[in-house]
Scaffold this motif. Sequence first.
Motif, PDB file in Angstrom:
ATOM      1  N   LEU A  16      69.083-104.281  29.028  1.00 38.75           N
ATOM      2  CA  LEU A  16      68.674-103.238  29.877  1.00 38.75           C
ATOM      3  C   LEU A  16      67.639-102.282  29.526  1.00 38.75           C
ATOM      4  O   LEU A  16      66.809-101.912  30.254  1.00 38.75           O
ATOM      5  CB  LEU A  16      70.069-102.401  30.176  1.00 38.75           C
ATOM      6  N   ARG A  17      67.604-102.098  28.154  1.00 43.15           N
ATOM      7  CA  ARG A  17      66.459-101.300  27.534  1.00 43.15           C
ATOM      8  C   ARG A  17      65.056-102.163  27.799  1.00 43.15           C
ATOM      9  O   ARG A  17      64.120-101.346  28.162  1.00 43.15           O
ATOM     10  CB  ARG A  17      66.646-100.870  26.121  1.00 43.15           C
ATOM     11  N   ILE A  18      64.920-103.366  27.748  1.00 39.78           N
ATOM     12  CA  ILE A  18      63.886-104.149  27.954  1.00 39.78           C
ATOM     13  C   ILE A  18      63.527-103.942  29.410  1.00 39.78           C
ATOM     14  O   ILE A  18      62.156-103.579  29.968  1.00 39.78           O
ATOM     15  CB  ILE A  18      63.963-105.545  27.533  1.00 39.78           C
ATOM     16  N   TRP A  19      64.543-103.954  30.401  1.00 37.05           N
ATOM     17  CA  TRP A  19      64.313-103.677  31.857  1.00 37.05           C
ATOM     18  C   TRP A  19      63.436-102.559  32.036  1.00 37.05           C
ATOM     19  O   TRP A  19      62.593-102.450  32.769  1.00 37.05           O
ATOM     20  CB  TRP A  19      65.321-104.042  32.408  1.00 37.05           C
ATOM     21  N   PHE A  20      64.065-101.425  31.310  1.00 34.92           N
ATOM     22  CA  PHE A  20      63.457-100.157  31.516  1.00 34.92           C
ATOM     23  C   PHE A  20      62.140 -99.993  30.740  1.00 34.92           C
ATOM     24  O   PHE A  20      61.028 -99.229  31.463  1.00 34.92           O
ATOM     25  CB  PHE A  20      64.408 -99.115  30.965  1.00 34.92           C
ATOM     26  N   GLY A  32      61.985 -86.620  29.360  1.00 38.18           N
ATOM     27  CA  GLY A  32      61.611 -87.518  28.349  1.00 38.18           C
ATOM     28  C   GLY A  32      62.780 -88.712  28.530  1.00 38.18           C
ATOM     29  O   GLY A  32      62.834 -89.808  27.862  1.00 38.18           O
ATOM     30  N   GLY A  33      63.619 -88.700  29.508  1.00 35.82           N
ATOM     31  CA  GLY A  33      64.338 -89.995  29.935  1.00 35.82           C
ATOM     32  C   GLY A  33      65.950 -89.656  29.732  1.00 35.82           C
ATOM     33  O   GLY A  33      66.253 -88.743  29.479  1.00 35.82           O
ATOM     34  N   ASP A  34      66.590 -90.851  29.536  1.00 34.88           N
ATOM     35  CA  ASP A  34      67.837 -90.976  29.535  1.00 34.88           C
ATOM     36  C   ASP A  34      68.302 -90.610  28.052  1.00 34.88           C
ATOM     37  O   ASP A  34      69.425 -89.959  27.660  1.00 34.88           O
ATOM     38  CB  ASP A  34      68.774 -92.066  30.089  1.00 34.88           C
ATOM     39  N   LEU A  35      67.515 -91.317  27.147  1.00 36.17           N
ATOM     40  CA  LEU A  35      67.651 -91.085  25.864  1.00 36.17           C
ATOM     41  C   LEU A  35      66.520 -90.256  24.984  1.00 36.17           C
ATOM     42  O   LEU A  35      65.401 -90.250  25.563  1.00 36.17           O
ATOM     43  CB  LEU A  35      67.918 -92.455  25.162  1.00 36.17           C
ATOM     44  N   LEU A  36      67.062 -89.845  23.762  1.00 38.62           N
ATOM     45  CA  LEU A  36      66.053 -89.280  23.008  1.00 38.62           C
ATOM     46  C   LEU A  36      64.994 -90.168  22.223  1.00 38.62           C
ATOM     47  O   LEU A  36      64.286 -89.644  21.337  1.00 38.62           O
ATOM     48  CB  LEU A  36      66.788 -87.979  22.167  1.00 38.62           C
ATOM     49  N   ILE A  37      65.145 -91.390  22.597  1.00 41.37           N
ATOM     50  CA  ILE A  37      64.125 -92.191  21.943  1.00 41.37           C
ATOM     51  C   ILE A  37      63.422 -93.033  22.805  1.00 41.37           C
ATOM     52  O   ILE A  37      63.938 -93.220  24.013  1.00 41.37           O
ATOM     53  CB  ILE A  37      64.985 -93.131  20.890  1.00 41.37           C
ATOM     54  N   PRO A  38      62.274 -93.518  22.594  1.00 45.61           N
ATOM     55  CA  PRO A  38      61.668 -94.541  23.589  1.00 45.61           C
ATOM     56  C   PRO A  38      62.200 -95.778  23.958  1.00 45.61           C
ATOM     57  O   PRO A  38      63.218 -96.104  23.173  1.00 45.61           O
ATOM     58  CB  PRO A  38      60.380 -94.725  22.948  1.00 45.61           C
ATOM     59  N   ASP A  39      62.120 -96.490  25.072  1.00 49.92           N
ATOM     60  CA  ASP A  39      62.862 -97.587  25.536  1.00 49.92           C
ATOM     61  C   ASP A  39      62.705 -98.774  24.353  1.00 49.92           C
ATOM     62  O   ASP A  39      63.655 -99.209  24.080  1.00 49.92           O
ATOM     63  CB  ASP A  39      62.295 -97.889  26.614  1.00 49.92           C
ATOM     64  N   TRP A  40      61.859 -98.985  23.851  1.00 45.08           N
ATOM     65  CA  TRP A  40      61.514-100.012  22.737  1.00 45.08           C
ATOM     66  C   TRP A  40      62.113 -99.645  21.690  1.00 45.08           C
ATOM     67  O   TRP A  40      62.416-100.561  20.854  1.00 45.08           O
ATOM     68  CB  TRP A  40      59.879-100.295  22.627  1.00 45.08           C
ATOM     69  N   ALA A  41      62.076 -98.427  21.032  1.00 44.73           N
ATOM     70  CA  ALA A  41      62.678 -98.028  20.037  1.00 44.73           C
ATOM     71  C   ALA A  41      64.543 -98.445  20.142  1.00 44.73           C
ATOM     72  O   ALA A  41      65.205 -98.810  19.158  1.00 44.73           O
ATOM     73  CB  ALA A  41      62.717 -96.563  19.828  1.00 44.73           C
ATOM     74  N   ALA A  42      65.081 -98.136  21.297  1.00 42.72           N
ATOM     75  CA  ALA A  42      66.307 -98.432  21.812  1.00 42.72           C
ATOM     76  C   ALA A  42      66.369-100.042  21.557  1.00 42.72           C
ATOM     77  O   ALA A  42      67.585-100.355  21.258  1.00 42.72           O
ATOM     78  CB  ALA A  42      66.899 -98.204  23.192  1.00 42.72           C
ATOM     79  N   LEU A  45      66.990-101.024  17.971  1.00 49.79           N
ATOM     80  CA  LEU A  45      68.088-100.193  17.692  1.00 49.79           C
ATOM     81  C   LEU A  45      69.219-101.281  18.057  1.00 49.79           C
ATOM     82  O   LEU A  45      70.158-101.318  17.229  1.00 49.79           O
ATOM     83  CB  LEU A  45      68.446 -98.947  18.130  1.00 49.79           C
ATOM     84  N   CYS A  46      69.401-101.807  19.272  1.00 44.18           N
ATOM     85  CA  CYS A  46      70.071-102.812  19.417  1.00 44.18           C
ATOM     86  C   CYS A  46      70.107-104.051  18.620  1.00 44.18           C
ATOM     87  O   CYS A  46      71.245-104.461  18.300  1.00 44.18           O
ATOM     88  CB  CYS A  46      69.895-103.211  21.224  1.00 44.18           C
ATOM     89  N   VAL A  47      68.805-104.579  18.381  1.00 40.99           N
ATOM     90  CA  VAL A  47      68.714-105.514  17.491  1.00 40.99           C
ATOM     91  C   VAL A  47      69.026-105.527  15.970  1.00 40.99           C
ATOM     92  O   VAL A  47      69.923-106.149  15.538  1.00 40.99           O
ATOM     93  CB  VAL A  47      67.162-105.996  17.240  1.00 40.99           C
ATOM     94  N   ARG A 107      73.517 -92.993  28.991  1.00 42.19           N
ATOM     95  CA  ARG A 107      73.951 -92.315  28.020  1.00 42.19           C
ATOM     96  C   ARG A 107      75.494 -92.706  27.276  1.00 42.19           C
ATOM     97  O   ARG A 107      75.668 -92.732  26.126  1.00 42.19           O
ATOM     98  CB  ARG A 107      73.868 -90.885  28.002  1.00 42.19           C
ATOM     99  N   PHE A 108      76.217 -92.790  28.273  1.00 49.17           N
ATOM    100  CA  PHE A 108      77.698 -92.980  28.030  1.00 49.17           C
ATOM    101  C   PHE A 108      77.459 -94.513  27.786  1.00 49.17           C
ATOM    102  O   PHE A 108      78.558 -95.008  26.724  1.00 49.17           O
ATOM    103  CB  PHE A 108      78.602 -93.014  29.217  1.00 49.17           C
ATOM    104  N   ALA A 109      76.775 -95.525  28.149  1.00 43.73           N
ATOM    105  CA  ALA A 109      76.638 -96.822  27.552  1.00 43.73           C
ATOM    106  C   ALA A 109      76.448 -96.694  25.894  1.00 43.73           C
ATOM    107  O   ALA A 109      76.900 -97.561  25.277  1.00 43.73           O
ATOM    108  CB  ALA A 109      75.986 -97.621  28.278  1.00 43.73           C
ATOM    109  N   ALA A 110      75.415 -95.993  25.681  1.00 41.16           N
ATOM    110  CA  ALA A 110      74.948 -95.906  24.288  1.00 41.16           C
ATOM    111  C   ALA A 110      76.118 -95.497  23.489  1.00 41.16           C
ATOM    112  O   ALA A 110      76.272 -95.794  22.587  1.00 41.16           O
ATOM    113  CB  ALA A 110      73.701 -94.912  24.331  1.00 41.16           C
ATOM    114  N   LEU A 111      76.735 -94.419  24.043  1.00 41.41           N
ATOM    115  CA  LEU A 111      77.797 -93.899  23.309  1.00 41.41           C
ATOM    116  C   LEU A 111      79.073 -94.748  23.226  1.00 41.41           C
ATOM    117  O   LEU A 111      79.745 -94.869  21.833  1.00 41.41           O
ATOM    118  CB  LEU A 111      78.587 -92.575  23.923  1.00 41.41           C
TER     119      LEU A 111
END
Length: 286
Positions: A16-20, A32-42, A45-47, A107-111
Motif C-alpha cells: 500500500l505504501r508503494i502504491w502511495f 504532510g499526509g497520513d503518516l509523519l514519515i514519507p511514503d518510501w520511508a514507510a 520500515l515495513c521491510v 494510520r490505524f493500519a500502521a498502529l
Amino acid sequence: MARTATLLWAAAYGCLRIWFATGHAPDWKFPGGDLLIPDWAAVVLCVLSAAAVLAVDRRPSSWFLIRTLWALAAAWVAAAAFALLDVVGGVLPGLGLPFDLPGMLSRFAALGGAVLLGRTALTYQRRLGPRRSLAEIPRWAYVGAWAAVAGCLIRLAAQAAVGFDKTPYGASLSMVLFEAGFLLAGIALPLLLVYRLGRIFPRWMLLLPGAGLGGGITAYFGVGLLQMIVAAIQGKPMYGDIGLPDAFFWVAVPAYLVWGVGLATATYGFHLAKPVRRAQPIRSVI
C-alpha cells in the motif's frame, strides 16, 4: 500466529505504501499526509519490520532482536501520531478537528502493525522465562507519575498565560468533556497508577488508558517538538495559523512530552508490580 500475522501485515501495508509513493495517494486533509514519515520511508520500515520478525524466528533467544521489535513498534506509533487527533475528534466531534477517513484508516493500519510487532516481541520474550514482578510500585514510577502531573499543570499554566479564551476550539459540550478528560488523564490517572487508591480498580482500567495515552501523547508531541526545532533552525514560523505566540508552544509542547513520558513510565511501573490479592470471604463451616 502473531509472527505470521505480522509478516502478512508488513507485506500488505508495504504494498500500500508503494502504491502511495508512486503517485496514487489520496488527498490527505492533514498537512504532510497520513503518516509523519514519507511514503518510501514507510516502505523501508515495513521491510525492516518483516526482517526483524524473520530474524527473531531464527534466533528466538536474542534479547537484541526482541528489543528491536519493540523499537519498531514504537517507531510505527510515532509515525501514526496523528491517530491521537482521530480518536479525540471521533469521541468529541464538537471540537471541529478535521476528519479524514482514508488517513484515519491508514494510520490505524500502521498502529495495527505496531500492536502485532509488540505481540510478537512479547511472545518470544515470554519463551525466555516468566516476567519479573516487583513486590511494590518502584520509586521511578512515582517520579514518572508526578512528572506527568507537572507536565499537565505546566500546560495549564501556559494556557492561563495567554488566556483560556484563546483556543482554536469554541465553547461547547465537547470542549467541557475534553477539559474534564484532560484533568483526569493529567492528574487523576498518573496518581492512581502509583498510589493505593488505584488498586481498587481492575488493572485493565488503568493499564489500557495509561499505555494508550502515554504512548500517544509521547509520540504526537515528541514528533511535534522535533518539527518545531527544525522549523526554528530553518527560520520558519510555527503554527502561525492558530494565533498564539511561539513562546506558548515552546512551553506547552515540551510539557505535553513530559506528561506523556511520565504517564508511560508510571504505567510500566504499575504493570511490573504484583497485583494486590483481595481477601477471600470467610465461609461458614456450620
